[in-house]
Structures are given as structure tokens and as C-alpha cells.
Motif scaffolding. Structure first.
Motif, PDB file in Angstrom:
ATOM      1  N   LEU A  58     124.748  22.576  76.887  1.00  0.00           N
ATOM      2  CA  LEU A  58     124.964  23.555  77.951  1.00  0.00           C
ATOM      3  C   LEU A  58     123.963  24.699  77.902  1.00  0.00           C
ATOM      4  O   LEU A  58     123.844  25.454  78.857  1.00  0.00           O
ATOM      5  CB  LEU A  58     126.388  24.123  77.848  1.00  0.00           C
ATOM      6  CG  LEU A  58     127.513  23.089  78.024  1.00  0.00           C
ATOM      7  CD1 LEU A  58     128.860  23.753  77.818  1.00  0.00           C
ATOM      8  CD2 LEU A  58     127.443  22.456  79.405  1.00  0.00           C
ATOM      9  N   SER A  59     123.265  24.836  76.801  1.00  0.00           N
ATOM     10  CA  SER A  59     122.324  25.941  76.648  1.00  0.00           C
ATOM     11  C   SER A  59     120.902  25.426  76.815  1.00  0.00           C
ATOM     12  O   SER A  59     120.297  24.900  75.889  1.00  0.00           O
ATOM     13  CB  SER A  59     122.498  26.593  75.268  1.00  0.00           C
ATOM     14  OG  SER A  59     121.554  27.607  75.081  1.00  0.00           O
ATOM     15  N   GLY A  60     120.360  25.587  78.021  1.00  0.00           N
ATOM     16  CA  GLY A  60     119.007  25.119  78.273  1.00  0.00           C
ATOM     17  C   GLY A  60     117.937  26.104  77.875  1.00  0.00           C
ATOM     18  O   GLY A  60     116.785  25.742  77.663  1.00  0.00           O
ATOM     19  N   THR A  61     118.324  27.377  77.752  1.00  0.00           N
ATOM     20  CA  THR A  61     117.392  28.420  77.341  1.00  0.00           C
ATOM     21  C   THR A  61     118.002  29.187  76.173  1.00  0.00           C
ATOM     22  O   THR A  61     119.232  29.208  76.005  1.00  0.00           O
ATOM     23  CB  THR A  61     117.119  29.403  78.499  1.00  0.00           C
ATOM     24  OG1 THR A  61     118.356  29.968  78.927  1.00  0.00           O
ATOM     25  CG2 THR A  61     116.457  28.681  79.661  1.00  0.00           C
ATOM     26  N   PRO A  62     117.174  29.814  75.349  1.00  0.00           N
ATOM     27  CA  PRO A  62     117.714  30.574  74.207  1.00  0.00           C
ATOM     28  C   PRO A  62     118.658  31.682  74.668  1.00  0.00           C
ATOM     29  O   PRO A  62     118.301  32.498  75.518  1.00  0.00           O
ATOM     30  CB  PRO A  62     116.456  31.147  73.557  1.00  0.00           C
ATOM     31  CG  PRO A  62     115.344  30.258  73.992  1.00  0.00           C
ATOM     32  CD  PRO A  62     115.708  29.807  75.376  1.00  0.00           C
ATOM     33  N   LEU A  63     119.847  31.691  74.120  1.00  0.00           N
ATOM     34  CA  LEU A  63     120.855  32.680  74.516  1.00  0.00           C
ATOM     35  C   LEU A  63     121.256  33.593  73.370  1.00  0.00           C
ATOM     36  O   LEU A  63     122.027  34.534  73.584  1.00  0.00           O
ATOM     37  CB  LEU A  63     122.111  31.970  75.033  1.00  0.00           C
ATOM     38  CG  LEU A  63     121.953  31.079  76.264  1.00  0.00           C
ATOM     39  CD1 LEU A  63     123.262  30.331  76.544  1.00  0.00           C
ATOM     40  CD2 LEU A  63     121.559  31.912  77.475  1.00  0.00           C
TER      41      LEU A  63
ATOM     42  N   GLU B 178     126.292  28.732  69.990  1.00  0.00           N
ATOM     43  CA  GLU B 178     126.848  29.264  71.235  1.00  0.00           C
ATOM     44  C   GLU B 178     128.294  28.818  71.425  1.00  0.00           C
ATOM     45  O   GLU B 178     129.161  29.607  71.807  1.00  0.00           O
ATOM     46  CB  GLU B 178     126.010  28.814  72.436  1.00  0.00           C
ATOM     47  CG  GLU B 178     124.630  29.445  72.508  1.00  0.00           C
ATOM     48  CD  GLU B 178     123.553  28.597  71.855  1.00  0.00           C
ATOM     49  OE1 GLU B 178     122.404  28.670  72.291  1.00  0.00           O
ATOM     50  OE2 GLU B 178     123.871  27.851  70.900  1.00  0.00           O
ATOM     51  N   ARG B 179     128.550  27.543  71.157  1.00  0.00           N
ATOM     52  CA  ARG B 179     129.916  27.032  71.293  1.00  0.00           C
ATOM     53  C   ARG B 179     130.849  27.703  70.282  1.00  0.00           C
ATOM     54  O   ARG B 179     132.023  27.952  70.584  1.00  0.00           O
ATOM     55  CB  ARG B 179     129.920  25.513  71.106  1.00  0.00           C
ATOM     56  CG  ARG B 179     129.244  24.754  72.250  1.00  0.00           C
ATOM     57  CD  ARG B 179     129.102  23.266  71.915  1.00  0.00           C
ATOM     58  NE  ARG B 179     128.446  22.544  72.994  1.00  0.00           N
ATOM     59  CZ  ARG B 179     129.092  21.945  73.987  1.00  0.00           C
ATOM     60  NH1 ARG B 179     130.414  21.985  74.032  1.00  0.00           N
ATOM     61  NH2 ARG B 179     128.430  21.308  74.933  1.00  0.00           N
TER      62      ARG B 179
END
Length: 235
Positions: free
Chosen positions: A153-158, A180-181
Motif C-alpha cells: 500500500l505504500s508506493g512512496t516513502p512515508l 507502516e502497517r
């Protein structure tokens, strides 16, 4: 020690006694002095400003709640529990602490206190809770107990570097967004506790403790971890 010297522990205990009644926003050094039968000057000699007292209470609350989680995790590890059972144990421990100390729970997880800004001293104690959760997720990853996500779900660094450092680095695919999860799992846990401690689910749920376990298991599935529950055929 002079007879009129009050220890910081006595002052903090008096303040904790007042928190459920006054709330953090209503807490004052004068209120603590009055409730404890102390001279205000003696309280101010230990905590010159209200914010100094609030910071001490915040640090103690984070440390105490995290210590309960750490103790539960050690016991689960000693019993040979898998990662899902460890997660259930530590979240139950946090829930038990939260209900036993609603004033302190509200202090750290409730509405911000107007005019109070937590200093850097609170960062490390606050990090102990996510450190416990991250340790369980890392163990699950190393033991092959995580199911790969259906899609990343994370396509870019968050993430901020501090979050990556706390976890120990970004895992390789297909678990590259597990940090992230994990933050979602952490926020779900705190939100669930807010709902239960503040009595927001009493008219929806007939068994709050059982629902808590269920909700933790549902949230854990977002990181691919199975939490064993009574009656679950997968347990």
C-alpha cells in the motif's frame, strides 16, 4: 532531610489521585498542595511550575504502561508463545493498566492539555510502547509467522528516519511496508482503548473484553499476523 521537605513521589501520588476528578487541564500546584495538606511553597520547591509536574506524570505514565507490556511479553516468551499470542498478551496488559489508571491514561492519550507542550524528555518513555510492538512484529517476521500482504500500500516513502531506526530497518519485499502497517496497528490499539476507557462502546458491545481481543486480532491481520482466539479454528 528536613521535616517540611516533600518528596516528588508524594506530590506525584497526590496529583495522580486528583487527575480523574480535575483532569490534566484542571490540575494545579495549588490544588495538589490543598489536597495533600502541603504548603504551596513546599510543592513549588520540588516542581516550580505546573508543567514540570505534568511532565513527570506523563513520563511515569508512559513508563508504567510500557513496563506492564514488557512484563507480559517476557512471560509470554518464557511460555514459548508465538508472536500472535505475545501481541494479545501485551495489548491485554496495556488495557488492564489503562482501566486501572484512567486518569493517567487520559493524560497521555486524551485531549491535549491547553498550554502544555511535552518536552523532549517524554519522547523516550513514549517510545517504549511502540518498541514492544515492533519487537513482536520483528520476531514474527524472522520466524516466518507473517502472511505476505495482498498488495503493498505504500508506493512512496512515508516514514521518518526515526521510525525506520526504531524498527531496525526496512524489511525486504513482500514485507517492505510492514512498518507502516505496524503504525496502523499501534494507532488502532490506542483508538480502541480510548473507545473502551471513555465508555464509547457500552451501547454497541455486550462483552468489552472479548471485543477487545477480537479487535486486536482484526488489526493484527493487517500486518499478516494471526492472533489466537478462543473459538477460532485457526488457533
Amino acid at each position: 532531610m528536613e521535616d517540611n521537605v516533600i518528596s516528588d513521589a508524594v506530590i506525584k501520588e497526590t496529583a495522580r489521585h486528583l487527575l480523574p476528578r480535575l483532569g490534566a487541564a484542571g490540575l494545579s500546584l495549588a490544588a495538589v498542595a490543598g489536597d495533600g495538606g502541603f504548603a504551596l511553597a513546599d510543592v513549588e520547591a520540588v516542581f516550580p511550575h505546573r508543567d514540570d509536574l505534568l511532565t513527570a506524570l506523563v513520563i511515569d505514565a508512559y513508563d508504567a504502561s510500557a513496563a506492564a507490556m514488557e512484563q507480559a511479553d517476557r512471560a509470554a516468551l518464557e511460555a514459548g508463545a508465538p508472536s500472535g499470542a505475545r501481541l494479545l498478551a501485551v495489548t491485554r496488559a496495556l488495557r488492564q493498566w489503562s482501566f486501572a489508571h484512567p486518569g493517567e491514561f487520559t493524560l497521555v492519550y486524551g485531549s491535549p492539555v491547553p498550554g502544555y507542550h511535552a518536552p523532549q524528555d517524554t519522547v523516550m518513555p513514549a517510545s517504549r510502547t511502540p518498541v514492544v510492538l515492533a519487537g513482536i512484529v520483528r520476531s514474527a517476521l524472522a520466524a516466518g509467522e507473517l502472511t505476505p500482504p495482498r498488495r503493498a500500500l505504500s508506493g512512496t516513502p512515508l516514514l521518518l528516519p526515526a521510525a525506520v531506526e526504531l524498527f531496525g530497518g526496512v524489511p525486504e519485499a513482500p514485507f517492505s511496508d510492514v512498518i507502516e502497517r505496524g503504525i496502523v496497528l499501534w494507532s488502532n490499539l490506542i483508538g480502541l482503548l480510548v473507545f473502551q476507557v471513555f465508555n464509547r462502546t457500552h451501547d454497541s458491545v455486550k462483552d468489552e473484553a472479548a471485543f477487545f481481543d477480537y479487535a486486536v486480532a482484526v488489526a493484527a491481520e493487517s500486518i499478516g499476523l494471526t492472533v489466537p482466539l478462543d473459538g477460532d479454528p485457526r488457533a
